[in-house]
Scaffold this active site. Structure first.
Site, PDB file in Angstrom:
ATOM      1  N   HIS A 160      44.041  36.989  39.345  1.00  0.00           N
ATOM      2  CA  HIS A 160      43.759  37.850  40.493  1.00  0.00           C
ATOM      3  C   HIS A 160      44.996  38.056  41.375  1.00  0.00           C
ATOM      4  O   HIS A 160      45.302  39.182  41.771  1.00  0.00           O
ATOM      5  CB  HIS A 160      42.619  37.259  41.314  1.00  0.00           C
ATOM      6  CG  HIS A 160      41.863  38.245  42.122  1.00  0.00           C
ATOM      7  ND1 HIS A 160      40.574  38.044  42.557  1.00  0.00           N
ATOM      8  CD2 HIS A 160      42.200  39.480  42.596  1.00  0.00           C
ATOM      9  CE1 HIS A 160      40.151  39.086  43.235  1.00  0.00           C
ATOM     10  NE2 HIS A 160      41.129  39.971  43.287  1.00  0.00           N
ATOM     11  N   TYR A 196      34.548  37.099  44.036  1.00  0.00           N
ATOM     12  CA  TYR A 196      33.508  37.964  44.604  1.00  0.00           C
ATOM     13  C   TYR A 196      32.154  37.259  44.666  1.00  0.00           C
ATOM     14  O   TYR A 196      31.221  37.780  45.296  1.00  0.00           O
ATOM     15  CB  TYR A 196      33.348  39.250  43.771  1.00  0.00           C
ATOM     16  CG  TYR A 196      34.557  40.124  43.653  1.00  0.00           C
ATOM     17  CD1 TYR A 196      35.709  39.894  44.402  1.00  0.00           C
ATOM     18  CD2 TYR A 196      34.555  41.204  42.769  1.00  0.00           C
ATOM     19  CE1 TYR A 196      36.822  40.714  44.266  1.00  0.00           C
ATOM     20  CE2 TYR A 196      35.673  42.031  42.634  1.00  0.00           C
ATOM     21  CZ  TYR A 196      36.798  41.771  43.380  1.00  0.00           C
ATOM     22  OH  TYR A 196      37.898  42.586  43.243  1.00  0.00           O
TER      23      TYR A 196
END
Length: 265
Positions: A99, A41
């Protein structure tokens, strides 16, 4: 040690430094104590800015981040987890996820690295994200430390029944990202009707439905302060058994996060 709060604040696509920091600070002021970010992010330091702006002690917050798919070799996982810890400006990461089990993911390298990070005190808890049931089971069997959470897309249009059962069986949290399906739940007649019945929004109904489920923790992302507060208010919405049964019976399967390399494809 930080306490895990079921309803978290997601920071996906909060890439502007001020928007992210102010969003995190406002979420904490609203009542959120669980903040979710990721290396991918590119906002871990902005999340830390928001945490530091708030009046809540860091020890009372739970901040999770995720290893990117190119950082999953043994050495890269360890090195970049330490970099994440430094960007988050914390003594240890409350929860570190893998992730996605793609690209550089190798159970023989990635999982021992996670165990090492816990042993070394860089990370408090291990998480996995977007694993198929067979991949999740393999990881649980290989890891020395327990899996604290498995994060997947989860909402009334993508319930993830098998992964929910595994969470119940193994005693970890099923953390639900995209819990309102990027507001596609607002287009579902059943959810619209239940929202009207309670004088609330389809988004609140979706969050309340997830919170009614054992070991499920939704993490809605919201940029506007109004949406942040509305999502938090969903904790007070009590759906009755008929509402829950009607949502359970929705016959529509739809992912909002799907791409060719995803593990299930």
């Amino acid at each position: 040690m930080s306490t895990f709060d079921r309803l978290g604040y997601g920071t996906y696509k909060l890439e502007d430094p001020e928007e992210c920091a102010s969003g995190v600070a406002h979420a904490i002021e609203t009542g959120y104590r669980h903040i979710d970010t990721a290396q991918g992010y590119d906002n871990e330091s902005y999340v830390a800015d928001g945490v530091e702006r708030s009046a809540v002690d860091r020890d009372d917050l739970f901040v999770a981040t995720k290893l990117s798919t190119d950082n999953l070799s043994y050495d890269d996982a360890i090195a970049t987890a330490k970099e994440s810890r430094d960007r988050l400006r914390t003594d240890s990461i409350d929860l570190l996820y893998v992730h996605w089990p793609i690209h550089s993911y190798d159970p023989e390298e990635t999982l021992p690295a996670l165990d090492h990070l816990v042993d070394e005190g860089v990370v408090d808890r291990i998480g996995l994200s977007n694993f198929r049931p067979d991949q999740l089971t393999e990881a649980i069997d290989r890891l020395d430390h327990e899996v604290f959470a498995h994060q997947v897309e989860c909402h009334p249009l993508c319930w993830q029944d098998e992964l929910h059962e595994l969470a119940r069986e193994h005693g970890h949290w099923l953390v639900a990202y995209s819990p309102i399906a990027r507001n596609r739940v607002a287009d579902v007649d059943t959810i619209q009707e239940i929202a009207a019945k309670h004088g609330t929004t389809p988004a609140a109904v979706s969050l309340a439905w997830l919170l009614s489920k054992e070991c499920v923790a939704p993490i809605p992302k919201a940029a506007s302060h109004d949406h942040v507060e509305a999502n938090w208010a969903a904790r007070e919405l009590e759906l009755d058994a008929e509402d829950i049964d009607r949502i359970d019976a929705i016959d529509r399967e739809e992912r909002v996060v799907d791409f060719e390399e995803a593990p299930w494809n």
